[in-house]
Write a protein that holds these residues in place. Structure first.
Motif, short mmCIF file in Angstrom:
data_model
loop_
_atom_site.label_atom_id
_atom_site.label_comp_id
_atom_site.label_asym_id
_atom_site.label_seq_id
_atom_site.Cartn_x
_atom_site.Cartn_y
_atom_site.Cartn_z
N PHE A 162 0.84 -1.20 0.00
CA PHE A 162 0.00 0.00 0.00
C PHE A 162 0.87 1.25 0.00
CE2 PHE A 162 -3.68 -2.49 1.25
CZ PHE A 162 -3.10 -3.55 1.92
N TYR A 179 0.08 5.23 1.28
CA TYR A 179 -0.83 6.20 1.89
C TYR A 179 -0.17 7.57 1.84
CZ TYR A 179 -3.99 2.76 4.05
OH TYR A 179 -4.92 1.78 4.28
N GLY A 230 -5.33 12.81 8.68
CA GLY A 230 -5.11 11.37 8.76
C GLY A 230 -4.52 10.85 7.47
N LEU A 231 -4.35 9.55 7.39
CA LEU A 231 -3.77 8.93 6.21
C LEU A 231 -4.86 8.57 5.20
CD1 LEU A 231 -1.69 8.34 8.61
CD2 LEU A 231 -0.84 6.53 7.12
N LEU A 271 -5.57 6.47 1.56
CA LEU A 271 -5.04 5.44 0.68
C LEU A 271 -4.88 5.97 -0.74
CD1 LEU A 271 -4.24 2.41 0.37
CD2 LEU A 271 -6.62 2.01 -0.33
N LYS A 309 -3.14 0.31 -3.90
CA LYS A 309 -2.79 -0.94 -3.23
C LYS A 309 -2.52 -2.01 -4.26
CE LYS A 309 -7.68 -2.06 -2.65
NZ LYS A 309 -8.80 -2.22 -1.65
N PHE A 333 -2.51 -6.25 -4.53
CA PHE A 333 -2.78 -7.55 -3.91
C PHE A 333 -2.25 -8.67 -4.78
CE2 PHE A 333 -4.53 -5.57 -0.59
CZ PHE A 333 -5.89 -5.60 -0.34
N LYS A 384 -2.90 -6.42 10.39
CA LYS A 384 -2.44 -5.04 10.50
C LYS A 384 -1.61 -4.64 9.29
CE LYS A 384 1.69 -6.31 13.16
NZ LYS A 384 2.38 -6.17 14.46
N LEU A 385 -1.31 -3.34 9.26
CA LEU A 385 -0.37 -2.80 8.29
C LEU A 385 0.91 -2.42 9.02
CD1 LEU A 385 -2.58 -0.40 6.13
CD2 LEU A 385 -1.98 -2.77 5.68
N PHE A 388 4.09 0.00 8.55
CA PHE A 388 4.43 1.19 7.77
C PHE A 388 5.93 1.44 7.76
CE2 PHE A 388 0.35 3.19 6.86
CZ PHE A 388 -0.50 2.58 7.76
N TYR A 446 -8.70 0.03 14.99
CA TYR A 446 -7.27 0.04 15.31
C TYR A 446 -6.91 1.36 15.99
CZ TYR A 446 -7.43 -3.02 11.12
OH TYR A 446 -7.74 -3.98 10.18
N PRO A 472 3.18 5.20 11.39
CA PRO A 472 2.31 4.70 12.46
C PRO A 472 2.69 3.28 12.88
CG PRO A 472 1.03 5.67 10.66
CD PRO A 472 2.42 5.52 10.17
N LEU A 486 1.10 0.01 15.27
CA LEU A 486 -0.12 -0.50 15.88
C LEU A 486 0.02 -0.62 17.40
CD1 LEU A 486 -2.98 -1.68 15.35
CD2 LEU A 486 -1.88 -3.94 15.42
N ARG A 526 -5.72 -3.69 18.28
CA ARG A 526 -6.75 -3.96 17.26
C ARG A 526 -7.93 -4.66 17.89
NH1 ARG A 526 -7.64 -8.47 13.55
NH2 ARG A 526 -5.74 -9.45 14.33
N PHE A 586 -9.97 -7.61 5.86
CA PHE A 586 -8.59 -7.25 5.55
C PHE A 586 -8.35 -7.15 4.05
CE2 PHE A 586 -4.89 -5.65 6.96
CZ PHE A 586 -3.83 -6.12 6.20
N THR A 587 -9.11 -6.26 3.42
CA THR A 587 -8.77 -5.88 2.06
C THR A 587 -7.62 -4.89 2.10
OG1 THR A 587 -10.36 -4.07 2.10
CG2 THR A 587 -11.12 -6.20 1.28
N GLY A 588 -7.26 -4.49 3.28
CA GLY A 588 -6.13 -3.60 3.41
C GLY A 588 -6.48 -2.15 3.47
N GLU A 589 -7.70 -1.81 3.14
CA GLU A 589 -8.03 -0.39 3.17
C GLU A 589 -8.48 -0.02 4.56
OE1 GLU A 589 -10.24 1.14 -0.03
OE2 GLU A 589 -9.95 3.20 0.65
N LEU A 590 -7.58 0.54 5.30
CA LEU A 590 -7.90 1.12 6.59
C LEU A 590 -8.29 2.57 6.38
CD1 LEU A 590 -6.37 -1.44 7.48
CD2 LEU A 590 -5.35 -0.09 9.32
N PHE A 596 -8.57 6.10 8.13
CA PHE A 596 -7.99 6.75 9.31
C PHE A 596 -8.75 8.02 9.68
CE2 PHE A 596 -4.03 4.61 10.35
CZ PHE A 596 -3.84 3.81 9.23
#
Lengths: 111, 114
Positions: free
Chosen positions: A34, A36, A43-44, A46, A49, A51, A98-99, A101, B33, B43, B45, B48, B99-103, B105
């Protein structure tokens, strides 16, 4: 251990010039990757991405990134930078739950 | 549709005082999160939640930090007592949990400890 490295802490480009931000990751499995962007005090958001599939992915605001498995890289590019692109950019790898970074690259745009 | 809402945006306290941050995720997002962002860093974590259950709190300093997510919706992160090194931005994010990964914020809560 999983990690993300962004070698460039700070980059300055002229408006209209091309941009490439570097990202290298360390992860044993097929990565979810990803980019961001974070504007000051925000905030962050996107940008894009990856996959699976096509290794060149398109994102918002004219950004694209290319996944290169052999180099463990996921570099972000934009052909022509606008003053509004000045911000901090974070590369991240998705691991279960989680991600993770990188430390970020600050982009400054000169008029 | 409203995004992730955090409050307060800014907080200045003296060391040893308590502080709390609140987060309301996007409606329908069951995963929440809390991330810590130190100056000049990415950032990291802290904790969660899947619904009301804390499924990963391995990075939460439990001697002074606590969090809760009652009813599986909004969440509170507390620090008691705060130390100088806690000065940072506390980011809340939410996702659908697949968890498609798009968080998504929030704008963050910036804490300054004097």
């Amino acid at each position: 251990a999983q990690s993300v490295t962004q070698p460039d802490i700070h980059i300055t480009v002229s408006e209209g010039a091309s941009l490439e931000l570097r990202c290298n990751y360390s992860y044993g499995a097929t990565p979810y990757l990803f980019w961001y962007v974070q504007s000051p005090g925000q905030g962050l958001q996107l940008l894009l991405k990856y996959f699976s599939g096509d290794t060149l992915v398109q994102g918002i605001k004219g950004f694209e990134a290319e996944f290169k498995r052999s180099q463990s890289s996921f570099n972000l590019r934009k052909p022509s930078v606008h003053w509004s692109d000045a911000a901090e950019y974070f590369c991240a790898v998705g691991v279960p739950g989680k991600l993770i970074f990188g430390q970020g690259t600050t982009l400054q745009v000169k008029p | 549709e409203a995004g992730v809402v955090q409050s307060p945006r800014y907080k200045i306290i003296e060391k040893k005082q308590p502080v709390a941050f609140w987060c309301n995720p996007i409606s329908g997002h069951n995963t929440l999160y809390w991330y810590l962002q130190n100056l000049g860093q990415g950032p990291e974590l802290l904790i969660r939640y899947e619904n009301e259950e804390a499924v990963d709190d391995s990075q939460l300093p439990k001697d002074r930090f606590s969090a809760e997510r009652l009813k599986g919706v909004d969440s509170t992160l507390k620090i008691q007592p705060a130390e100088l090194g806690d000065s940072a931005v506390y980011l809340c994010a939410s996702s659908l949990g697949d968890f498609t990964g798009e968080l998504f914020f929030g704008e963050g809560s910036r804490l300054t400890v004097l």
